[in-house]
Motif scaffolding. Sequence first.
Motif, mmCIF file in Angstrom:
data_model
loop_
_atom_site.group_PDB
_atom_site.id
_atom_site.type_symbol
_atom_site.label_atom_id
_atom_site.label_comp_id
_atom_site.label_asym_id
_atom_site.label_seq_id
_atom_site.Cartn_x
_atom_site.Cartn_y
_atom_site.Cartn_z
ATOM 1 N N SER A 7 25.413 62.661 69.286
ATOM 2 C CA SER A 7 24.079 63.406 69.282
ATOM 3 C C SER A 7 24.311 64.805 68.442
ATOM 4 O O SER A 7 23.656 65.225 67.731
ATOM 5 C CB SER A 7 23.712 63.826 70.734
ATOM 6 O OG SER A 7 24.708 64.334 71.593
ATOM 7 N N ARG A 120 25.541 68.648 73.978
ATOM 8 C CA ARG A 120 25.369 67.545 73.592
ATOM 9 C C ARG A 120 24.722 67.194 72.300
ATOM 10 O O ARG A 120 24.975 66.356 71.642
ATOM 11 C CB ARG A 120 24.993 66.576 74.625
ATOM 12 C CG ARG A 120 25.786 66.587 75.966
ATOM 13 C CD ARG A 120 24.968 65.593 77.020
ATOM 14 N NE ARG A 120 25.076 65.858 78.264
ATOM 15 C CZ ARG A 120 24.351 65.141 79.490
ATOM 16 N NH1 ARG A 120 23.317 64.319 78.886
ATOM 17 N NH2 ARG A 120 24.396 65.574 80.546
ATOM 18 N N PHE A 121 23.304 67.919 72.377
ATOM 19 C CA PHE A 121 22.370 67.710 71.500
ATOM 20 C C PHE A 121 21.573 68.728 70.771
ATOM 21 O O PHE A 121 20.366 69.186 71.004
ATOM 22 C CB PHE A 121 21.494 66.679 71.991
ATOM 23 C CG PHE A 121 20.785 65.562 71.459
ATOM 24 C CD1 PHE A 121 20.737 65.906 70.009
ATOM 25 C CD2 PHE A 121 20.359 64.486 71.908
ATOM 26 C CE1 PHE A 121 20.117 64.696 69.150
ATOM 27 C CE2 PHE A 121 19.627 63.532 71.172
ATOM 28 C CZ PHE A 121 19.613 63.665 69.829
ATOM 29 N N HIS A 280 24.077 58.160 71.961
ATOM 30 C CA HIS A 280 24.208 59.299 72.635
ATOM 31 C C HIS A 280 24.061 59.167 74.351
ATOM 32 O O HIS A 280 24.949 59.874 75.125
ATOM 33 C CB HIS A 280 23.068 60.222 72.284
ATOM 34 C CG HIS A 280 22.817 61.303 73.368
ATOM 35 N ND1 HIS A 280 23.589 62.431 73.652
ATOM 36 C CD2 HIS A 280 21.552 61.511 74.154
ATOM 37 C CE1 HIS A 280 22.896 63.068 74.482
ATOM 38 N NE2 HIS A 280 21.994 62.691 74.925
#
Length: 316
Positions: A7, A120-121, A280
Motif C-alpha cells: 500500500s 500502511r496506506f 495490502h
Amino acid sequence: MATEFASKGDLTEKKTSFTEIGEGLYAFTAEGDPNSGVIIGDESVMVVEAQATPQLARKVIGCVREVTDKPVSHLVLTHYHAVRVLGASAYNASQVVMSDVARAMVAERGQEDWDSEFQRFPRLFEGHEGIPGLTWPTTTFSDAMTVYLGRRRVDILRLGRAHTAGDAVVWVPDQEVMFTGDIVEYRSACYCGDGHFRDWGDTLDSVRLFDPAGLAPGRGDALIGRDAVEAAVECTRDFIESTYRPVVKVVARGGALKDAWDAVRGECDPKFADFAIYEHCLPFNVARAFDEARGIDTPRIWTAERDLAMWEQLQG
C-alpha cells in the motif's frame, strides 16, 4: 517479496463515481478505495461512512450537493477503522451513530489503528493535517435502532461479527437497499486484520435474508439488482473461506505463520490477485487467521510497531 507494504507504493489517485442505487439513495465509490453512502430524506440527509479525513469527506459532500441542498443531519459509521471515521467533522452532523461495540473499540484501539493505518496506506489520508482527533459518536445502539428522516425509515442493525466485532449495516426498507460497510466487498479484498472468520459467513447469511435489491459494499462498485448483490455476497464468502481454510490446516499440523502465508497465497492468488488492495490486506489477513485458528477470539491490537514486526517475520 517486497520490502515494504504494498500500500505504500499505491499512489495513484482513484476515479470517483456517484451512483444512484435507489430513489434518493447513492453510493460514492472510488475504484476500491473506501465507499460512502448517501440517504436523502424529506428534510435532511444521512451519510454512511465519513472517509479518512475532512478533505476527503468534502468530496462526498460535493457529490451530495449536486443532488440536494438538504443538510446532513446524521452520519452513520459502520465500524471504528480510521479510514472510515476520521473525516466526520466535515459533515457537521448533529447525530453521529455507531454501535456500542464500535465505540468501545475506538476507546480501546482507535489511536493505535489511526497510527497503524497511516503508516500502511498514506495515500488514503490526504489532508490528514485537518483531522481534529478521534471520532466519537453522539448516539450508540446495541442491536438495532431506527431513524426517521421525515417519512423515510432507516434501520441501523448489527447482524453479527465479520470485518470487526462492532459492524453495523444500514437498511432502507422502502427501496430494499442495504449499505453494508466492509461486511461485503465487490472485486476488492476483504481486510480481515480485525475480523472474525468463523462468524463472517453467518453474518453474510443474515445480509442475504433481507434479499436486497441494491447494495453499497464497503469497497468496489455499487451493486444494482438482486443477481449482482448475490454474486458479491458469495464472492465475499469465498474470499473469507479461502483465506481461513488453509490456515486452519497449517495450524493443525503445527506450522508457522510463514507456512500459513504460503498456503493462503496458494489458494487465494489464482482467484483474487487482481482484486483491489489484495496485496495490502494479505499479510494482515493471514496473521489474523493464524491467531483465530489458534483460538485467539479477540483480534490483537494492530500498532505501527506490530505491523512492521509481522511484515519482517513474513519475509524471513
